[in-house]
Structure formats: structure tokens, C-alpha cells
Enzyme design. Structure first.
Site, PDB file in Angstrom:
ATOM      1  CG  HIS A 179      -2.107  -0.855   1.148  1.00 36.53           C
ATOM      2  ND1 HIS A 179      -3.301  -0.443   0.602  1.00 36.53           N
ATOM      3  CD2 HIS A 179      -2.318  -2.133   1.567  1.00 36.53           C
ATOM      4  CE1 HIS A 179      -4.201  -1.420   0.689  1.00 36.53           C
ATOM      5  NE2 HIS A 179      -3.624  -2.462   1.264  1.00 36.53           N
TER       6      HIS A 179
ATOM      7  CG  ASP B 295      -7.261  -3.168   1.429  1.00 33.50           C
ATOM      8  OD1 ASP B 295      -6.660  -3.986   0.711  1.00 33.50           O
ATOM      9  OD2 ASP B 295      -6.818  -2.758   2.513  1.00 33.50           O
TER      10      ASP B 295
ATOM     11  CD  GLU C 175      -5.416  -8.872   3.082  1.00 31.61           C
ATOM     12  OE1 GLU C 175      -5.020  -8.862   4.267  1.00 31.61           O
ATOM     13  OE2 GLU C 175      -5.253  -7.923   2.297  1.00 31.61           O
TER      14      GLU C 175
ATOM     15  CG  HIS D  39      -4.455  -6.669  -0.955  1.00 28.42           C
ATOM     16  ND1 HIS D  39      -3.887  -6.099   0.153  1.00 28.42           N
ATOM     17  CD2 HIS D  39      -3.491  -6.652  -1.907  1.00 28.42           C
ATOM     18  CE1 HIS D  39      -2.642  -5.744  -0.123  1.00 28.42           C
ATOM     19  NE2 HIS D  39      -2.381  -6.079  -1.366  1.00 28.42           N
TER      20      HIS D  39
END
Length: 269
Positions: A149, A156, A235, A238
Site C-alpha cells: 500500500h 482494498d 484477501e 486487496h
């Protein structure tokens, strides 16, 4: 014994911070602490994409605002923001919109997560965000010392019905049900878990999902993939825009409030 334990936790936290800062310096040179022109506020690119910036408030696994998140704003490299705008236009005719939970993450926030992992467990946070794991299992398996990130192209994201209202960032992080049961307070389509869920059920491909949850996951995956975003298999929410403009640089400028109409902070370089 308590003093020894507290000293031990403090020593581990300090060591983690020192290690992280050292790794960040070696990977990126001098930390980038002022927002460059290559980064943009998503609200300037497409204000129709909902923003539910969890780390700017209390509705996250740490239970409070995270260092570096001085405003509930999504910031991304321009290429990722423009691609997300196209993805939004793609899904809009279906009656849906995109919603982001997290975008660019200052390197100092990743440092704070490492420190959090050394602190005493919070039973409420465990029940909500990692019901089937101990806190020691989260680092480094789920919480990394350096986050993609911080390179500006990772976010996300989820899908919501058009016109639905996102939950406020300051909402209570303690949920009545564990994240593996979803999050009734969230306006996201059912994906099988809530956000910030440290569990195998948050994996993109997993068992125990309903047909509706499977369909929603596939929709999110297909829309994002069509527009240059690669999913992280552990995830479902993500995604990273490819190719990354800054694959080896970890930025640390704070997320500041958006100033004026159509412009970011005046101290951009």
C-alpha cells in the site's frame, strides 16, 4: 514479572520499528514525506467511488486512528486512480458502485501495525478480527513490516449497491459477530467476511461460501482484473494496479485533508 514482560514488549516494539525503518531506507532511499505530483486524491478523479477509510477512524483491527491517516481520504498514484475510475464506469450499469477501505498507506502506519502486534491482546478485537488465530500468528503472516500500500498502487476495495451509504470511519471496531460471519453494518455486497478479517475465509478462493458470496467475489475479481488490477490471493478485497509505477519505493507522506475544490494540499512537489 509484569515489569519484565512490559520491558520485553517495549524492546520488541522498538526493535521492530528500527528494523522497519532500516528496511524502508534501504529499499527506498530517503523516505518520501511530501506527496508527489504523481499521486492524486481519488475524490478528484472520481467522486462517485465510495470511500470508507477504516484506518482514519476506529473501525479497524487496532481500534483507533492509525498514524499517518490525518484524513479519511483515498490517495493513489494517478494510473491506479484512473483505472479505478474506468472500473467504476464498468460496474455502474449493473446497479453497483465500488467502495475503497484503504488506498495509499504511509510507511509509518505499517510501523504502527508492527508495534501493535507486540502489545497485549484485546479480547474484543480478537473476537471480531482474528477469531481463529492468536495475535502472535498475525505477524508476519498477515501483517507485513512493509506494505505494498505504501507504494501507492494498492487498494482494498469492495462492491456496494448504488445509493447505499458507507459506514463512518469512526464506527465501533468491535462487532457483535466475528468477521467470518460478515459485517451487517457494512453496505458491501456479501463476500463471506467483513473487512480486516485475518482468516482463511478471507482468501479469494476458500470453502464455506454461499452461492451469493461466490458470485459477488467473482464479480469483484472480474471487474478489477479487466482494468489492470491483480488480486492478492489471501484477501478478496486487496488489489494492486499493474505495472506499479513505484515498485521499489515506500512513501511516508501523511494523508491530509483535501483542500479546496479539485485540488490537493498546497505543499505538493
Amino acid at each position: 514479572m509484569t515489569i519484565c514482560h512490559d520491558f520485553g514488549r517495549a524492546f520488541l516494539a522498538a526493535a521492530a520499528v528500527s528494523s522497519l525503518l532500516g528496511a524502508s531506507m534501504s529499499a527506498a532511499g530517503t523516505p518520501k514525506t511530501i506527496m508527489p505530483n504523481s499521486f492524486v486524491y481519488l475524490r478528484d478523479v472520481d467522486p462517485t467511488i465510495q470511500q470508507d477509510m477504516r484506518y482514519a477512524g476506529s473501525d479497524n483491527f487496532t481500534g483507533g486512528p492509525v498514524p499517518g491517516y490525518d484524513a479519511p481520504e483515498c490517495i493513489l498514484v494517478r494510473e491506479a486512480a484512473e483505472a479505478l475510475k474506468v472500473a467504476q464506469a464498468d460496474i455502474k450499469p449493473m446497479g453497483y458502485a465500488l467502495k475503497v477501505y484503504d488506498c495509499y498507506r504511509p510507511a509509518r502506519a505499517a510501523t504502527a501495525f508492527v508495534v501493535w502486534s507486540t502489545e497485549p491482546d484485546d479480547p474484543d478485537a480478537k473476537r471480531t478480527h482474528y477469531p481463529n488465530l492468536s495475535k502472535s500468528d498475525l505477524f508476519p503472516k498477515y501483517i507485513a513490516t512493509r506494505s505494498g500500500h505504501s507504494r501507492g498502487a494498492t487498494l482494498d476495495v469492495t462492491i456496494v449497491p448504488i445509493g447505499s451509504a458507507p459506514s463512518p470511519a469512526e464506527a465501533d471496531h468491535v462487532k457483535p459477530e466475528p468477521c467470518t460471519e460478515g459485517d451487517p453494518a457494512d453496505n458491501s455486497l456479501a463476500l463471506g467476511t467483513g473487512f480486516d478479517c485475518f482468516d482463511v475465509k478471507a482468501n479469494t478462493v476458500t470453502k464455506g461460501l454461499t452461492p451469493e458470496e461466490e458470485r459477488n467475489r467473482q464479480l469483484l475479481l472480474k471487474v478489477m482484473s479487466r482494468h489492470g488490477f491483480q488480486n492478492y490471493p489471501k484477501e478478496i478485497w486487496h488489489y494492486t494496479f499493474q505495472p506499479e509505477p513505484f515498485p521499489d519505493t515506500y512513501f511516508d507522506f501523511p494523508i491530509l485533508p483535501l483542500r479546496g475544490s479539485g485540488s490537493g494540499p498546497s505543499d505538493k512537489t
